[in-house]
Design an enzyme around this catalytic site. Structure first.
Site, short mmCIF file in Angstrom:
data_model
loop_
_atom_site.label_atom_id
_atom_site.label_comp_id
_atom_site.label_asym_id
_atom_site.label_seq_id
_atom_site.Cartn_x
_atom_site.Cartn_y
_atom_site.Cartn_z
N TYR A 184 5.26 -10.50 7.05
CA TYR A 184 5.72 -11.57 6.44
C TYR A 184 4.41 -12.32 5.58
O TYR A 184 3.49 -12.48 5.97
CB TYR A 184 6.25 -12.63 7.41
CG TYR A 184 6.77 -13.72 6.67
CD1 TYR A 184 8.00 -13.81 5.95
CD2 TYR A 184 6.32 -15.06 6.71
CE1 TYR A 184 8.57 -14.65 5.19
CE2 TYR A 184 6.69 -16.05 6.02
CZ TYR A 184 8.40 -15.68 5.34
OH TYR A 184 8.57 -17.07 4.65
N ASP B 83 -3.94 -10.89 4.54
CA ASP B 83 -3.22 -12.03 4.74
C ASP B 83 -3.31 -12.43 6.09
O ASP B 83 -2.91 -12.17 6.85
CB ASP B 83 -1.65 -11.74 4.65
CG ASP B 83 -0.67 -12.89 4.87
OD1 ASP B 83 -1.33 -13.85 5.42
OD2 ASP B 83 0.53 -13.13 4.59
N LYS C 133 -1.90 -22.00 7.70
CA LYS C 133 -1.76 -22.62 8.93
C LYS C 133 -2.93 -23.30 9.55
O LYS C 133 -3.41 -24.38 9.35
CB LYS C 133 -1.14 -21.26 9.82
CG LYS C 133 0.18 -21.04 9.42
CD LYS C 133 0.99 -19.97 10.42
CE LYS C 133 2.02 -19.59 9.80
NZ LYS C 133 3.27 -19.89 9.77
C1 LIG Z 1 1.08 -13.93 7.65
C2 LIG Z 1 1.67 -15.11 6.74
N1 LIG Z 1 1.66 -14.86 5.49
C3 LIG Z 1 2.29 -16.01 4.88
C4 LIG Z 1 3.18 -16.82 5.37
C5 LIG Z 1 3.72 -17.99 4.39
O1 LIG Z 1 2.96 -19.12 4.77
P1 LIG Z 1 3.93 -20.63 4.40
O2 LIG Z 1 5.00 -20.64 5.49
O3 LIG Z 1 2.78 -21.78 4.61
O4 LIG Z 1 4.24 -20.44 3.10
C6 LIG Z 1 3.29 -16.78 6.90
C7 LIG Z 1 4.36 -17.77 7.37
O5 LIG Z 1 4.50 -17.78 8.45
C8 LIG Z 1 2.69 -15.81 7.41
O6 LIG Z 1 2.93 -15.63 8.91
#
Ligand SMILES: Cc1ncc(COP(=O)(O)O)c(C=O)c1O
Length: 440
Positions: free
Chosen positions: A152, A254, A282
């Protein structure tokens, strides 16, 4: 204030129920974000949090292992974060100009994660990912992006693809079909995404043999936290690094989940792989909205010289950045990660002993792990298809009603914070045993 206890009656949730009914009249689905609607029998409304605990509007107490979907690495309402936010709020919440905090935070983060020579701050992980992809495309003059099934990277059109495709939709493992997450994502927005299976270097090499000259970037979670908390098999991340180097493509990590949570230096410091670009979110700011995109100077200089447009009213927001030095100070104290990991390790072990006899398993590492019911630990998103979603959701229902709060999706993640204690683990294990005994 009532505390849920093993053997207790189902929680009294009348105020939450009424609030949900009212909220549904004015907010889409009665929730602020998609997955929150999945809590049974209805979403719970929280009145406050402190440390490892939170309390709902009916006064029920929960030991919280969702931690706001990961950010609260110092728990709820950490006094030093509260103080820092209050102090900054008194000085102003936004300037539309540079300020000393952004210099301090940028210097500290680039020192902690040397792969990030230059950074920019935003609000959400989704935004940081968009910036990284734009930079990679600009740097290479190419448009194709490789992303992996089950990972994700936020909800934006170009990457919200093949996060949880069904067996029927997903195509063959060697040539997965790119499956959009949502209606309203026209093919044109993600047609430049090549979806591949994670932990399978052969398919990555094959894709690069065919189209390497057109691939701008590989984007990957270095630990696949969003489809079962899967660690990379030995050599996989090294392999990604090499195919990117050979093809002149950009490697994007990521680390929105793993940054600071897995180690101060992120997963990249544990696996000793240097990505070209990194995205953080996060845990970096302990529960206020901040994200970071950073990387090699030569790539980030595309942003410096405005060839890549990167902007935002709330970028480098001083109120949010004020939390970061507190998070970094606390996590830098000697023994902090060891203590979190030891607690999380004990919790994992004890949950595993309880869940294994009824066909379940615990999978993960460090302070992040998930539970599942299936043939055993999974190595790819597709392995997860063999798991029972009904059983895990049944278990979650039994845990919520015993005051243990976890992610309301079958793809499970538990997070541990600096504020969880041995007593929390004792209480969790006791309640978990009761929940497990109720499963058919
Ligand atoms: C690995 C990863 N990347 C990107 C995101 C997206 O972050 P946001 O919800 O702050 O837009 C998430 C959200 O859970 C994530 O787990």
């Amino acid at each position: 204030m009532r505390t849920a206890r093993p053997g207790a009656k189902p929680l009294e949730l009348e105020r939450s129920r009424k609030m949900f009914e009212a909220t549904r009249q004015v907010m889409a689905g009665g929730v602020g974000s998609a997955d929150r609607a999945l809590v049974e029998p209805h979403p719970i409304f929280i009145a406050r949090g402190a440390g490892s605990r939170m309390w709902d509007v009916d006064g029920n107490e929960y030991i919280d292992y969702l931690l706001g979907y990961g950010p609260l690495i110092l728990g709820h309402a950490h006094p030093k974060i509260v103080e820092a936010l209050g102090r900054q709020a008194g000085r102003g919440t936004i300037y539309g100009a540079g300020h000393p905090l952004e210099l301090e935070v940028a210097e500290r983060l680039t020192a902690l994660m040397p792969s990030m020579e230059l950074v920019r701050f935003g609000q959400s992980g989704t935004e940081a990912i968009q910036s990284a992809i734009r930079i990679a495309r600009a740097a290479t003059g190419r448009s194709l992006i490789v992303k992996f099934e089950g990972h994700y990277h936020g909800w934006a059109d170009q990457v919200a693809v093949s996060y949880a495709p069904s067996e029927k939709q997903a195509g063959s493992p060697r040539r997965p079909t790119a499956v959009p997450m949502s209606e309203g994502q026209p093919y044109g927005t993600y047609e430049d995404v090549i979806v591949l299976g994670w932990n399978d270097l052969d398919t990555v090499r094959a894709a690069f043999a065919e189209r390497g000259g057109e691939i701008a970037a590989i984007i990957t979670e270095p630990i696949a936290c969003n489809c079962g908390v899967i660690e990379p098999v030995p050599g996989f991340l090294e392999g990604l690094r090499k195919v990117c180097d050979d093809a002149g493509s950009v490697l994007i990590f990521d680390e929105v989940q793993t940054g600071l949570r897995i180690a101060l230096g992120g997963a990249q410091s544990l696996y000793h792989i240097t990505p070209d670009l990194t995205c953080l979110g996060k845990a970096v700011s302990g529960g206020v909205p901040t994200s970071v995109v950073g990387g090699k100077r030569e790539l980030m200089e595309l942003v410096s010289d405005r060839r890549v447009f990167q902007s935002g009213t709330y970028n480098s927001n001083p109120l949010c950045l004020a939390a970061i030095p507190v998070v970094l100070d606390r996590l830098s104290e000697p023994g902090t990660y060891e203590a979190m990991e030891s607690l999380s390790g004990r919790l994992r072990k004890e949950l595993q002993a309880l869940i294994e006899p009824i066909g379940g398993y615990v999978q993960g590492t460090n302070t992040v792990f998930g539970l599942g019911f299936g043939p055993g630990e999974i190595r790819t998103m597709r392995d997860g298809w063999r798991n029972s979603t009904e059983r895990i959701m049944q278990l979650k229902g039994a845990l919520w009603s015993r005051g243990v709060y976890t992610k309301p999706t079958p793809r499970d993640i538990w997070y541990v914070s600096t504020e969880h204690t041995e007593e929390d683990v004792d209480a969790t294990v006791e309640r978990f045993a009761e929940a497990v005994s109720l499963l058919d």
